[in-house]
Design a protein around this motif. Structure first.
Motif, PDB file in Angstrom:
ATOM      1  N   ARG A  78      -2.697 -10.759   1.158  1.00 36.13           N
ATOM      2  CA  ARG A  78      -2.124  -9.630   1.884  1.00 36.13           C
ATOM      3  C   ARG A  78      -0.600  -9.752   1.909  1.00 36.13           C
ATOM      4  N   GLU A  79      -0.117 -10.960   2.133  1.00 39.02           N
ATOM      5  CA  GLU A  79       1.326 -11.190   2.205  1.00 39.02           C
ATOM      6  C   GLU A  79       2.002 -10.842   0.876  1.00 39.02           C
ATOM      7  N   LEU A  82       2.187  -7.076   0.568  1.00 38.64           N
ATOM      8  CA  LEU A  82       3.257  -6.510   1.388  1.00 38.64           C
ATOM      9  C   LEU A  82       4.631  -6.711   0.752  1.00 38.64           C
ATOM     10  N   SER A 111       2.267   2.609   9.571  1.00 33.70           N
ATOM     11  CA  SER A 111       2.890   1.423   9.003  1.00 33.70           C
ATOM     12  C   SER A 111       2.077   0.983   7.782  1.00 33.70           C
ATOM     13  N   LYS A 113       1.816  -1.952   6.753  1.00 38.24           N
ATOM     14  CA  LYS A 113       1.109  -3.166   7.178  1.00 38.24           C
ATOM     15  C   LYS A 113      -0.252  -2.817   7.776  1.00 38.24           C
TER      16      LYS A 113
END
Length: 180
Positions: A78-79, A82, A111, A113
């Motif tokens: 996920r990081e 992003l 967002s 995120k």
């Protein structure tokens, strides 16, 4: 939560970890979390098979899948996803299981995120599909609009997308016994 939800969501929060930490099975095929798909489908008056068909076609159930202006990218975390999105700010991109387009994210002030959270991405994708069905009718033009924003935008691409999803949907209905 991106989309308001009913108070009675007994298992969804517990499913979040399972969705985020996809289990890779033999052949590295991703397995969806069926109860979550069923719950979200019920929330939006959809059949779970249509959500499965879209997620399978769009991302192969990869919660971190991205598409940046037509180029597919498959980050491992996920990081990492992003970071790639941030690096490509200002460009059109699709994120997550349901490949939600940045148009929708921007339109509703969401967002990135949050939109990348697998459970929220599935719910947002279901909301977009429901919106398209309500706007264009319960037909495959609406499914094509999920991909292109309107059946009038890129009609050939919209139609090809709808055919792909329709074929997966029919197969899933037959497998589940709901297509009898």
């Amino acid at each position: 939560m991106i989309i308001p939800d009913e108070a009675e969501r007994s298992y969804a929060p517990g499913m979040r970890f399972k969705v985020q930490q996809r289990v890779l099975v033999a052949g590295k095929e991703r397995r969806p979390v069926t109860p979550l798909f069923s719950q979200v489908a019920e929330e939006f008056s959809l059949q779970p098979e249509i959500l499965h068909a879209i997620a399978a076609y769009e991302s192969g159930y990869n919660p971190w899948a991205l598409n940046i202006e037509g180029r597919s990218v498959y980050p491992k975390t996920r990081e990492e996803a992003l970071k790639i999105i941030e690096k490509n700010r200002g460009r059109s991109f699709d994120v997550g299981l349901m490949q939600v387009n940045s148009y929708w994210i921007d339109k509703f002030g969401l967002s990135v995120k949050d939109a990348l959270e697998p459970e929220e991405n599935l719910r947002l994708g279901a909301w977009i599909l429901r919106y398209c069905l309500d706007r264009y009718g319960y037909n495959w033009k609406a499914v094509g609009a999920y991909h292109t924003g309107s059946p009038k935008n890129l009609p050939e691409r919209s139609r090809a997308y709808a055919v792909e999803v329709m074929n997966r949907y029919r197969d899933l209905l037959a497998e589940s016994g709901n297509g009898k």
